[in-house]
Enzyme design. Structure first.
Site, mmCIF file in Angstrom:
data_model
loop_
_atom_site.group_PDB
_atom_site.id
_atom_site.type_symbol
_atom_site.label_atom_id
_atom_site.label_comp_id
_atom_site.label_asym_id
_atom_site.label_seq_id
_atom_site.Cartn_x
_atom_site.Cartn_y
_atom_site.Cartn_z
ATOM 1 C CD GLU A 125 -1.220 2.299 2.244
ATOM 2 O OE1 GLU A 125 -1.781 3.402 2.268
ATOM 3 O OE2 GLU A 125 -0.156 2.068 2.887
ATOM 4 N NE ARG A 169 -6.096 7.040 4.867
ATOM 5 C CZ ARG A 169 -5.689 8.051 5.623
ATOM 6 N NH1 ARG A 169 -6.503 9.078 5.842
ATOM 7 N NH2 ARG A 169 -4.504 8.049 6.179
#
Length: 335
Positions: A125, A169
């Site tokens: 990520e 986000r």
């Protein structure tokens, strides 16, 4: 019980691990973790009871000390690579490998552990801008290392957590498998969730310390007005219980809370989110322990992943994970 042995690198407070454990259930067993920030380690250890020590600086960790794993998780920092050095070696006809291309960056440590331990899968990520960072050269290097040098089959996608929690986000997610399969991010679907009001605590539980002072509120209003007059979009983000999605919670939230302020009504100064509300906004359960100061908690949740996004990705990965290790011991995880 068949288990998937997991290594949690750049672990933070364990958000990626939590989402993956929720997806895989008791099949997931974390056997290794690394995190350098002492306050994050404090929160990690308050919530996870593994029976092993958490390694600190991953750059000083030998791959030989990492146990055998089936899955690697990592939210590694984004750094530029020295393309010039690689180009020079190419021009001289010298072979290059991932070490030449990535030495000196923290991605190098992800790559060397993947090479040494050969997990069947990994989930990485990073920020949305990883794909465009350094004019695309950073991601091009990462993609080349993971596919050409290490031989993994890669899929990647930018996902907005707004489909999973009431917050915008956007983050880049990279999934790799040692064996080719039909994994697709198309199966990672948004879930039904509440609005900002769904993560707020009852008013009577909110301490006055979270209400902005007159001085800070005046400063934020003047700052916003100044940038608005200049044609910029900078300013505070005021929301209430009916707001669908808040702005992105950042690690700087402890400074003034300006990106997400809760409207308390006319003639009343707004307030910051509490750490517990930040945890909820990131998809953490209410039994997740917050043992650190408000300042550190804001930093930790601002740096974290949205847990439900990881859970959805983990569920999409699950059909392609082989149960390669047998173990009859109990597995302590947060559901």
């Amino acid at each position: 019980m068949s288990i998937i042995r997991v290594a949690d690198l750049f672990a933070g407070i364990g958000g990626i691990r939590l989402g993956m454990c929720q997806a895989l259930g008791r099949n997931a067993r974390t056997v290794y973790a690394s995190e350098w920030n002492k306050y994050s380690v404090q929160t990690y250890q308050a919530n996870w009871h593994d029976g092993f020590d958490i390694d600190g600086d991953i750059t000083k960790v030998s791959a030989d000390s990492v146990p055998d794993i089936d899955m690697l998780l990592a939210g590694f920092p984004c750094q530029p690579f020295s393309i010039a050095g690689v180009s020079k070696k190419n021009s001289l006809g010298r072979p290059t490998g991932f070490q030449d291309k990535t030495q000196g960056t923290l991605f190098f440590d992800v790559a060397r552990i993947i090479k040494a331990k050969q997990p069947q899968a990994f989930l990485l990520e990073n920020v949305k801008n990883l794909l465009s960072h350094d004019h695309g050269r950073t991601f091009a290097t990462i993609y080349s290392v993971l596919t050409e040098d290490l031989g993994y089959h890669l899929k990647y996608k930018v996902i907005d957590a707004a489909g999973f929690v009431p917050q915008h986000r956007e983050r880049t997610y990279i999934v790799g498998f040692k064996e080719a399969n039909d994994f697709s991010f198309d199966t990672v679907k948004p879930i039904k969730h509440g609005n900002v009001g769904s993560i707020l605590l009852p008013v009577e539980e909110i301490s006055d310390k979270y209400v902005l002072s007159d001085k800070l509120w005046t400063y934020l209003q003047n700052y916003a007005a100044k940038h608005k007059a200049a044609g910029n979009g900078f300013g505070y983000g005021l929301v209430n219980e009916k707001t669908d999605r808040a702005r992105t919670l950042s690690a700087r939230y402890y400074k003034d809370g300006s990106e997400i302020l809760i409207d308390r009504g006319e003639n009343k100064n707004p307030r910051r989110l509490t750490p517990r509300e930040c945890a909820r906004l990131m998809g953490y359960p209410d039994d997740f322990i917050i043992p650190v100061s408000d300042t550190q908690a804001y930093r930790q949740f601002g740096n974290s992943v949205a847990v439900p996004v990881i859970k959805a990705i983990g569920k999409a990965m699950k059909p392609y994970l082989a149960n390669s290790h047998k173990d009859t011991s109990d597995v302590s995880i947060i559901q």
